[in-house]
Write a protein that holds these residues in place. Structure first.
Motif, PDB file in Angstrom:
ATOM      1  N   GLU A   1       0.388  -1.719   0.243  1.00  0.00           N
ATOM      2  CA  GLU A   1       0.273   0.258   0.003  1.00  0.00           C
ATOM      3  C   GLU A   1       1.006   1.390  -0.268  1.00  0.00           C
ATOM      4  N   ARG A   2       2.269   1.457   0.684  1.00  0.00           N
ATOM      5  CA  ARG A   2       2.965   2.626   0.684  1.00  0.00           C
ATOM      6  C   ARG A   2       4.061   2.301  -0.883  1.00  0.00           C
ATOM      7  N   PHE A   3       3.719   1.424  -1.853  1.00  0.00           N
ATOM      8  CA  PHE A   3       4.754   1.430  -2.509  1.00  0.00           C
ATOM      9  C   PHE A   3       5.163   2.653  -3.122  1.00  0.00           C
ATOM     10  N   GLY A   4       6.304   3.343  -2.799  1.00  0.00           N
ATOM     11  CA  GLY A   4       6.471   4.499  -3.706  1.00  0.00           C
ATOM     12  C   GLY A   4       6.468   5.214  -2.965  1.00  0.00           C
ATOM     13  N   GLY A   5       6.262   5.464  -1.459  1.00  0.00           N
ATOM     14  CA  GLY A   5       6.574   6.270  -0.335  1.00  0.00           C
ATOM     15  C   GLY A   5       5.272   7.150  -0.369  1.00  0.00           C
ATOM     16  N   GLU A   6       4.280   6.253  -1.370  1.00  0.00           N
ATOM     17  CA  GLU A   6       2.453   7.501  -1.841  1.00  0.00           C
ATOM     18  C   GLU A   6       1.876   6.672  -0.802  1.00  0.00           C
ATOM     19  N   GLU A   7       0.706   7.783  -0.315  1.00  0.00           N
ATOM     20  CA  GLU A   7      -0.524   7.179   0.533  1.00  0.00           C
ATOM     21  C   GLU A   7      -0.966   6.307  -0.766  1.00  0.00           C
ATOM     22  N   LEU A   8      -2.320   5.196  -0.298  1.00  0.00           N
ATOM     23  CA  LEU A   8      -2.817   4.107  -1.375  1.00  0.00           C
ATOM     24  C   LEU A   8      -3.362   5.295  -2.472  1.00  0.00           C
ATOM     25  N   GLU A   9      -4.062   6.566  -2.078  1.00  0.00           N
ATOM     26  CA  GLU A   9      -5.064   6.916  -2.515  1.00  0.00           C
ATOM     27  C   GLU A   9      -4.326   7.656  -4.089  1.00  0.00           C
ATOM     28  N   ASP A  10      -3.012   7.966  -3.785  1.00  0.00           N
ATOM     29  CA  ASP A  10      -2.515   9.272  -4.374  1.00  0.00           C
ATOM     30  C   ASP A  10      -1.666   8.421  -5.436  1.00  0.00           C
ATOM     31  N   SER A  11      -1.670   6.641  -5.221  1.00  0.00           N
ATOM     32  CA  SER A  11      -0.751   5.963  -5.861  1.00  0.00           C
ATOM     33  C   SER A  11      -1.473   5.673  -7.617  1.00  0.00           C
ATOM     34  N   ALA A  12      -0.821   5.980  -8.914  1.00  0.00           N
ATOM     35  CA  ALA A  12      -1.169   6.066  -9.709  1.00  0.00           C
ATOM     36  C   ALA A  12      -1.499   3.920 -10.185  1.00  0.00           C
ATOM     37  N   LEU A  13      -0.386   3.222  -9.302  1.00  0.00           N
ATOM     38  CA  LEU A  13      -0.725   2.326  -9.912  1.00  0.00           C
ATOM     39  C   LEU A  13      -2.001   1.703  -9.467  1.00  0.00           C
ATOM     40  N   TYR A  14      -2.757   2.275  -7.672  1.00  0.00           N
ATOM     41  CA  TYR A  14      -3.706   1.983  -7.529  1.00  0.00           C
ATOM     42  C   TYR A  14      -4.944   2.470  -8.178  1.00  0.00           C
ATOM     43  N   LYS A  15      -4.713   3.668  -8.873  1.00  0.00           N
ATOM     44  CA  LYS A  15      -5.797   4.457  -9.481  1.00  0.00           C
ATOM     45  C   LYS A  15      -5.682   3.633 -10.581  1.00  0.00           C
ATOM     46  N   TYR A  16      -4.432   3.106 -11.126  1.00  0.00           N
ATOM     47  CA  TYR A  16      -4.809   2.132 -12.929  1.00  0.00           C
ATOM     48  C   TYR A  16      -5.909   0.498 -12.340  1.00  0.00           C
ATOM     49  N   VAL A  17      -5.187   0.558 -10.733  1.00  0.00           N
ATOM     50  CA  VAL A  17      -5.967  -0.938 -10.759  1.00  0.00           C
ATOM     51  C   VAL A  17      -7.148  -0.692 -10.490  1.00  0.00           C
ATOM     52  N   LEU A  18      -8.467   0.448 -10.224  1.00  0.00           N
ATOM     53  CA  LEU A  18      -9.612   0.200  -9.951  1.00  0.00           C
ATOM     54  C   LEU A  18      -9.846   0.796 -10.517  1.00  0.00           C
ATOM     55  N   ASN A  19      -9.497   1.146 -12.096  1.00  0.00           N
ATOM     56  CA  ASN A  19      -9.835   1.377 -13.622  1.00  0.00           C
ATOM     57  C   ASN A  19      -9.622   0.930 -14.220  1.00  0.00           C
ATOM     58  N   MET A  20      -9.100  -0.630 -14.342  1.00  0.00           N
ATOM     59  CA  MET A  20      -8.603  -1.327 -15.534  1.00  0.00           C
ATOM     60  C   MET A  20     -10.073  -2.626 -15.613  1.00  0.00           C
ATOM     61  N   PRO A  21      -9.639  -2.244 -17.271  1.00  0.00           N
ATOM     62  CA  PRO A  21     -11.361  -2.980 -17.720  1.00  0.00           C
ATOM     63  C   PRO A  21     -11.455  -4.584 -16.634  1.00  0.00           C
ATOM     64  N   MET A  22     -12.939  -4.824 -17.017  1.00  0.00           N
ATOM     65  CA  MET A  22     -12.919  -6.150 -16.638  1.00  0.00           C
ATOM     66  C   MET A  22     -13.022  -7.107 -16.870  1.00  0.00           C
TER      67      MET A  22
ATOM     68  N   LEU B   1      -2.576  -6.889  -2.526  1.00  0.00           N
ATOM     69  CA  LEU B   1      -2.550  -5.823  -1.422  1.00  0.00           C
ATOM     70  C   LEU B   1      -2.251  -6.066   0.046  1.00  0.00           C
ATOM     71  N   ILE B   2      -0.833  -5.896   0.244  1.00  0.00           N
ATOM     72  CA  ILE B   2       0.032  -5.657   1.271  1.00  0.00           C
ATOM     73  C   ILE B   2      -0.123  -4.421   1.908  1.00  0.00           C
ATOM     74  N   GLY B   3      -0.349  -4.616   3.460  1.00  0.00           N
ATOM     75  CA  GLY B   3       0.260  -3.249   4.280  1.00  0.00           C
ATOM     76  C   GLY B   3       0.117  -3.810   6.031  1.00  0.00           C
ATOM     77  N   LYS B   4       0.113  -3.289   6.414  1.00  0.00           N
ATOM     78  CA  LYS B   4       0.716  -2.797   7.813  1.00  0.00           C
ATOM     79  C   LYS B   4      -1.167  -3.166   8.622  1.00  0.00           C
ATOM     80  N   GLU B   5      -2.543  -3.108   8.368  1.00  0.00           N
ATOM     81  CA  GLU B   5      -3.242  -3.347   9.595  1.00  0.00           C
ATOM     82  C   GLU B   5      -4.537  -3.658   8.867  1.00  0.00           C
ATOM     83  N   PHE B   6      -3.945  -4.434   7.673  1.00  0.00           N
ATOM     84  CA  PHE B   6      -5.164  -5.353   6.894  1.00  0.00           C
ATOM     85  C   PHE B   6      -5.523  -6.183   8.045  1.00  0.00           C
ATOM     86  N   LYS B   7      -6.357  -6.899   7.510  1.00  0.00           N
ATOM     87  CA  LYS B   7      -6.853  -8.313   8.162  1.00  0.00           C
ATOM     88  C   LYS B   7      -6.455  -9.246   7.231  1.00  0.00           C
TER      89      LYS B   7
END
Length: 216
Positions: free
Chosen positions: A127-148, A158-164
């Protein structure tokens, strides 16, 4: 979903769970008995895919194209993209044992660039790849908009410190297939094996049906 009768303009509400997925259907108006062809849910999915394609076209960094030769794989190879420098070795060991060939990316933008031009069977990123917040990540934005049509073929973790770890509802909330807590890396092989297997089973019938129809 709401449908408006083409004859008498009566509004007809249909529960979402009753709407046939990926196919048009006929609906008889309870008021005037007119048969209405319903396909608006298909058009909506096409529009969403078009939006995803537009988002893909926004990721265009010529520097990435210039400094890397396209990898060569054999038919049947399973490819994974890992974007988590801190945990790379642990992830790479598990995926290699599972038979995947591995790639990585230099930055969120580079990761989005790779996803744009190549299909990966497994994608794992922090979630912090590249040192950015997830919502600001170009990678995450791309994932959210991938064609189905592409998204269904890609397992994304998605990997992080707080996920279950393996919490399906949390994964759904982040629009990924699996969330993994860093503290659970001692059992990463079990977590990933179950996640990838469950995802494959979930989509197998869908893909086989689409293959028979010649739409894959």
């Amino acid at each position: 979903m709401q449908v408006t009768c083409s004859q008498c303009s009566k509004a007809i509400n249909i529960p979402d769970e009753k709407v046939p997925k990926d196919q048009a259907f006929n609906l008889t108006c309870p008021s005037c008995k007119t048969k209405n062809r319903v396909d608006q849910h298909l058009r909506q999915e096409e529009e969403e895919e078009d939006e995803g394609l537009e988002a893909m076209m926004m990721v265009t960094d010529e520097a990435f194209e210039e400094d890397e030769a396209p990898p060569i794989y054999e038919e049947g190879d399973k490819i994974a993209l890992i974007m988590d420098p801190k945990n790379y070795d642990a992830i790479a060991q598990v995926l290699t044992d599972f038979g995947y060939k591995l790639e990585t990316a230099k930055s969120p933008e580079h990761g989005a660039h790779k996803l744009k031009f190549f299909h990966y069977h497994v994608v794992m990123f922090h979630e912090r790849f590249g040192g950015e917040e997830l919502e600001d990540s170009a990678l995450y934005k791309y994932v959210l908009n991938m064609p189905m049509s592409l998204r269904r073929k890609t397992f994304i973790a998605l990997i992080g410190k707080e996920f279950k770890s393996t919490d399906n509802m949390e994964a759904f909330a982040y629009s990924v297939n699996q969330v993994i807590n860093e503290k659970d890396f001692d059992k990463l092989d079990v977590i990933l094996k179950k996640g990838i297997s469950d995802n494959e089973i979930f989509y197998r019938i869908y893909r086989e049906t689409m293959d028979v129809l010649g739409k894959v």
